[in-house]
Write an enzyme that holds these catalytic residues in place. Structure first.
Site, PDB file in Angstrom:
ATOM      1  N   HIS A 306      17.048   6.830 -15.816  1.00  0.00           N
ATOM      2  CA  HIS A 306      16.992   6.492 -14.175  1.00  0.00           C
ATOM      3  C   HIS A 306      18.571   6.926 -13.683  1.00  0.00           C
ATOM      4  O   HIS A 306      19.415   6.643 -14.587  1.00  0.00           O
ATOM      5  CB  HIS A 306      16.729   5.206 -13.924  1.00  0.00           C
ATOM      6  CG  HIS A 306      16.269   4.900 -12.792  1.00  0.00           C
ATOM      7  ND1 HIS A 306      17.178   4.681 -11.644  1.00  0.00           N
ATOM      8  CD2 HIS A 306      15.138   4.789 -12.026  1.00  0.00           C
ATOM      9  CE1 HIS A 306      16.367   4.620 -10.408  1.00  0.00           C
ATOM     10  NE2 HIS A 306      15.220   4.679 -10.863  1.00  0.00           N
ATOM     11  N   ASP A 363       7.967   4.213 -14.214  1.00  0.00           N
ATOM     12  CA  ASP A 363       6.635   4.924 -14.706  1.00  0.00           C
ATOM     13  C   ASP A 363       6.122   4.862 -16.085  1.00  0.00           C
ATOM     14  O   ASP A 363       5.117   5.407 -16.429  1.00  0.00           O
ATOM     15  CB  ASP A 363       7.196   6.633 -14.259  1.00  0.00           C
ATOM     16  CG  ASP A 363       7.365   6.820 -12.838  1.00  0.00           C
ATOM     17  OD1 ASP A 363       8.498   7.132 -12.523  1.00  0.00           O
ATOM     18  OD2 ASP A 363       6.351   6.598 -12.053  1.00  0.00           O
TER      19      ASP A 363
HETATM   20  C1  SDX Z   1      11.640   7.504 -10.445  1.00  0.00           C
HETATM   21  O1  SDX Z   1      15.752   6.932  -7.695  1.00  0.00           O
HETATM   22  C2  SDX Z   1      14.779   6.342  -7.851  1.00  0.00           C
HETATM   23  O2  SDX Z   1      14.974   5.020  -7.594  1.00  0.00           O
HETATM   24  C3  SDX Z   1      13.328   6.669  -8.531  1.00  0.00           C
HETATM   25  C4  SDX Z   1      12.179   5.738  -8.976  1.00  0.00           C
HETATM   26  C5  SDX Z   1      12.136   5.289  -7.501  1.00  0.00           C
HETATM   27  O3  SDX Z   1      11.499   4.020  -7.513  1.00  0.00           O
HETATM   28  O4  SDX Z   1      12.180   5.868  -6.470  1.00  0.00           O
HETATM   29  O5  SDX Z   1      12.869   4.859  -9.628  1.00  0.00           O
HETATM   30  C6  SDX Z   1      11.377   6.449  -9.380  1.00  0.00           C
HETATM   31  O6  SDX Z   1      11.757   8.390  -9.847  1.00  0.00           O
HETATM   32  C7  SDX Z   1      11.717   7.183 -11.729  1.00  0.00           C
HETATM   33  C8  SDX Z   1      12.314   8.256 -12.543  1.00  0.00           C
HETATM   34  C9  SDX Z   1      10.887   9.078 -13.163  1.00  0.00           C
HETATM   35  N1  SDX Z   1      11.269  10.128 -13.771  1.00  0.00           N
HETATM   36  C10 SDX Z   1      11.301  10.400 -15.131  1.00  0.00           C
HETATM   37  O7  SDX Z   1      10.843   9.366 -15.826  1.00  0.00           O
HETATM   38  C11 SDX Z   1      11.575  11.775 -15.631  1.00  0.00           C
HETATM   39  C12 SDX Z   1      12.452  11.893 -16.866  1.00  0.00           C
HETATM   40  N2  SDX Z   1      13.607  11.092 -16.733  1.00  0.00           N
HETATM   41  C13 SDX Z   1      14.735  12.026 -16.276  1.00  0.00           C
HETATM   42  O8  SDX Z   1      14.564  13.435 -15.996  1.00  0.00           O
HETATM   43  C14 SDX Z   1      16.185  11.520 -15.898  1.00  0.00           C
HETATM   44  O9  SDX Z   1      16.376  10.328 -16.556  1.00  0.00           O
HETATM   45  C15 SDX Z   1      16.124  11.002 -14.267  1.00  0.00           C
HETATM   46  C16 SDX Z   1      15.511  12.383 -13.499  1.00  0.00           C
HETATM   47  C17 SDX Z   1      15.216   9.897 -14.054  1.00  0.00           C
HETATM   48  C18 SDX Z   1      17.606  10.638 -14.123  1.00  0.00           C
HETATM   49  O10 SDX Z   1      18.165  11.785 -14.149  1.00  0.00           O
HETATM   50  P1  SDX Z   1      19.691  11.673 -13.900  1.00  0.00           P
HETATM   51  O11 SDX Z   1      20.344  10.584 -13.689  1.00  0.00           O
HETATM   52  O12 SDX Z   1      20.243  13.022 -13.036  1.00  0.00           O
HETATM   53  O13 SDX Z   1      20.468  11.907 -15.521  1.00  0.00           O
HETATM   54  P2  SDX Z   1      20.623  13.249 -16.003  1.00  0.00           P
HETATM   55  O14 SDX Z   1      19.522  14.245 -15.885  1.00  0.00           O
HETATM   56  O15 SDX Z   1      21.943  13.808 -15.528  1.00  0.00           O
HETATM   57  O16 SDX Z   1      20.509  13.064 -17.550  1.00  0.00           O
HETATM   58  C19 SDX Z   1      21.903  12.373 -18.073  1.00  0.00           C
HETATM   59  C20 SDX Z   1      21.677  12.802 -19.785  1.00  0.00           C
HETATM   60  C21 SDX Z   1      21.529  14.211 -20.049  1.00  0.00           C
HETATM   61  O17 SDX Z   1      22.027  14.468 -21.202  1.00  0.00           O
HETATM   62  P3  SDX Z   1      23.541  14.961 -21.652  1.00  0.00           P
HETATM   63  O18 SDX Z   1      23.566  16.009 -20.698  1.00  0.00           O
HETATM   64  O19 SDX Z   1      24.453  13.940 -20.943  1.00  0.00           O
HETATM   65  O20 SDX Z   1      23.632  15.276 -22.881  1.00  0.00           O
HETATM   66  O21 SDX Z   1      20.602  12.063 -20.441  1.00  0.00           O
HETATM   67  C22 SDX Z   1      19.692  12.976 -20.812  1.00  0.00           C
HETATM   68  C23 SDX Z   1      20.193  14.185 -19.972  1.00  0.00           C
HETATM   69  O22 SDX Z   1      19.472  15.596 -20.793  1.00  0.00           O
HETATM   70  N3  SDX Z   1      18.374  12.401 -20.371  1.00  0.00           N
HETATM   71  C24 SDX Z   1      17.332  12.438 -20.901  1.00  0.00           C
HETATM   72  C25 SDX Z   1      16.139  11.932 -20.339  1.00  0.00           C
HETATM   73  N4  SDX Z   1      16.896  11.473 -19.073  1.00  0.00           N
HETATM   74  C26 SDX Z   1      17.964  11.856 -19.079  1.00  0.00           C
HETATM   75  N5  SDX Z   1      17.057  12.999 -22.058  1.00  0.00           N
HETATM   76  C27 SDX Z   1      15.629  12.802 -22.514  1.00  0.00           C
HETATM   77  N6  SDX Z   1      14.675  12.174 -21.911  1.00  0.00           N
HETATM   78  C28 SDX Z   1      14.938  11.716 -20.882  1.00  0.00           C
HETATM   79  N7  SDX Z   1      13.755  11.116 -19.894  1.00  0.00           N
END
Ligand code: SDX
Length: 429
Positions: A306, A363
């Site tokens: 998140h 989720d």
């Molecule tokens: C919702 O904003 C809100 O409040 C949203 C929400 C709401 O109520 O409105 O809470 C609802 O959207 C919840 C999130 C639902 N999405 C998912 O579950 C999809 C999977 N999650 C990710 O795509 C990710 O965690 C996000 C999009 C939720 C957050 O992304 P960020 O904060 O931009 O983090 P990032 O993409 O910069 O990742 C940081 C690191 C990266 O690795 P490095 O480059 O540092 O090595 O963490 C890794 C990412 O690759 N990473 C994951 C991951 N999420 C982040 N790796 C594997 N699996 C994951 N789920």
């Protein structure tokens, strides 16, 4: 504690005020930065940028705190009433008995959509994505309510909110019925909010769907826990569109489109796809986690991570308890819940996830509950939208009434061509 920040650029110093919120969070007010220094800030994804001041929802991502108008979301677990929470978010306080009775009556009285809107559903392919239909139909709804385009005062806002919050159920249920070739089931004025939605989804002309209280409470909780989340992508979209003085319906229709994305509200569908992939033996939980850690795979552990929560998402904790309770009541031993538990267990002991502070989010368990209620996977994000609608309305109102409210118009850093001349086509390659 200092009340200003000083920016030093070369031999120039710029003092910028620091603003502080109710819970002590602080921000640098850069509204005069460009006038003073000619500089702008750059923050793709706005991870470090506040777009507004808001009194609706408070999140502490480090401590896993989420409060609606100051009330911790855990306290709604014993009082699962989505209509009350919708009023709380939009109007700022839990409704009095009179307000609750009035708003409930408005929701009941506004549940039907105009008969001619029914034909719109026929204009979509039967397999059309329900989120496409929902966004289109919310905009279509505004055509039947021109009197609610310009909202003058709280009474008109209450009427528009009741219209949208009530009719969004009917639109969602009719989209489901149409996709399955079923007769439309009209709303039943005797039923409360969530039970009426399930009636429109699952009753048949010859066989009434009877909603058990435990199922009703579980759905109320899912809607409550999705009701608002401060400046998330879809709510920021509603604020952005509303900032041009677009009407409430158009702004919420835009919010539906933003929520549809798999990185946002669409994640709950991807979580079920992930659990099904493992359940059907195409991969073990361990193999899936390994894939999610491999950057080259483009696979993510859906329902994990998140932007704001760097500890457990408090909604996931309540939803996991709700899933366990509902499945126990239904006597359902859903293998997907066991797989979800296993994935969580593996990830929470894996340094990749621990170091990046990736925990289950809203989720991760919500889909298990919706599936147990009988809601098809392709409707999960629609349920998220029904839940999030009061939050969108609350933020649209807050922005419209804010003295800070102005049309959103971010700046950019240009990286394109320097000035160049037009070349007639017969002189081009
Ligand atoms: C919702 O904003 C809100 O409040 C949203 C929400 C709401 O109520 O409105 O809470 C609802 O959207 C919840 C999130 C639902 N999405 C998912 O579950 C999809 C999977 N999650 C990710 O795509 C990710 O965690 C996000 C999009 C939720 C957050 O992304 P960020 O904060 O931009 O983090 P990032 O993409 O910069 O990742 C940081 C690191 C990266 O690795 P490095 O480059 O540092 O090595 O963490 C890794 C990412 O690759 N990473 C994951 C991951 N999420 C982040 N790796 C594997 N699996 C994951 N789920």
């Amino acid at each position: 504690m200092t009340d200003k920040a000083t920016l030093v650029v070369g031999d120039q110093r710029y003092d910028l005020p620091i603003v502080q919120g109710t819970e002590g969070e602080r921000g640098i007010d850069i509204r005069k930065l460009r006038d003073q220094s000619g500089l702008i800030t750059l923050d793709p994804g706005y991870g470090n940028t506040g777009s507004c001041r808001s009194a609706i929802t408070y999140i502490d991502g480090e401590r896993g705190i989420l409060r609606y108008r100051g009330i911790p979301i855990e306290q709604f677990e014993q009082h699962p009433n989505f209509v009350e929470v919708a009023w709380l978010l939009i109007f700022g306080n839990l409704p009095s008995r009179e307000e609750y009775a009035r708003f409930s009556a408005e929701l009941t009285g506004n549940a039907n959509i105009d008969e001619s809107m029914k034909h719109n559903f026929q204009g979509f392919p039967r397999a059309a994505p329900p989120m496409a239909i929902l966004s289109a139909m919310i905009n279509a709804l505004s055509c039947f309510h021109p009197e609610l385009h310009e909202l003058e005062g709280p009474d008109q806002l209450e009427a528009a909110a009741a219209n949208l919050i009530s009719k969004v159920r009917t639109i969602a249920a009719f989209a489901y019925r149409r996709s399955h070739g079923l007769a439309y089931m009209y709303p039943d004025p005797k039923l409360p909010y969530a039970a009426n939605f399930l009636h429109m989804m699952f009753s048949q002309p010859y066989n009434e769907y009877l909603c058990d209280d435990r199922v009703r409470d579980a759905l109320n909780l899912v809607l409550i826990l999705h009701a608002d989340h401060e400046q998330n992508c879809s709510t920021s979209t509603v604020r952005m569109v509303g900032s041009s003085k677009a009407n409430l319906f158009a702004s919420c229709a835009a919010g539906v489109c933003a929520l549809w994305g798999p990185l946002h509200g669409g994640a709950n569908v991807k979580v079920l796809d992930m659990l099904e992939t493992i359940h059907q033996g195409r991969m073990t939980p361990e193999e899936y986690v390994r894939l999610a850690k491999d950057k080259g795979s483009k696979v993510r552990l859906m329902g994990f991570g998140h932007r704001v929560y760097k500890s457990v998402d408090p909604r996931a904790v309540v939803l996991q308890r709700t899933a366990e309770r509902l499945l126990a009541f239904l006597g359902t031993d859903d293998p997907l819940l066991n797989i979800a538990r296993r994935l969580e267990e593996i990830a929470l002991s894996d340094s990749y996830f621990v170091e990046r502070k990736l925990y289950p989010n809203v989720d991760f368990y919500s889909g298990i509950i919706l599936r147990a209620i009988g809601i098809p996977t392709n409707m999960f994000t629609v349920i998220f939208a029904i839940g999030r609608l009061p939050g969108w309305i609350a933020h649209w109102r807050e922005q419209n009434e804010s003295p800070d409210g102005k049309i959103a118009r971010p700046r950019q850093i240009y990286t394109g061509n320097r000035e160049t001349a037009y070349k007639p086509r017969d002189q081009r390659g």
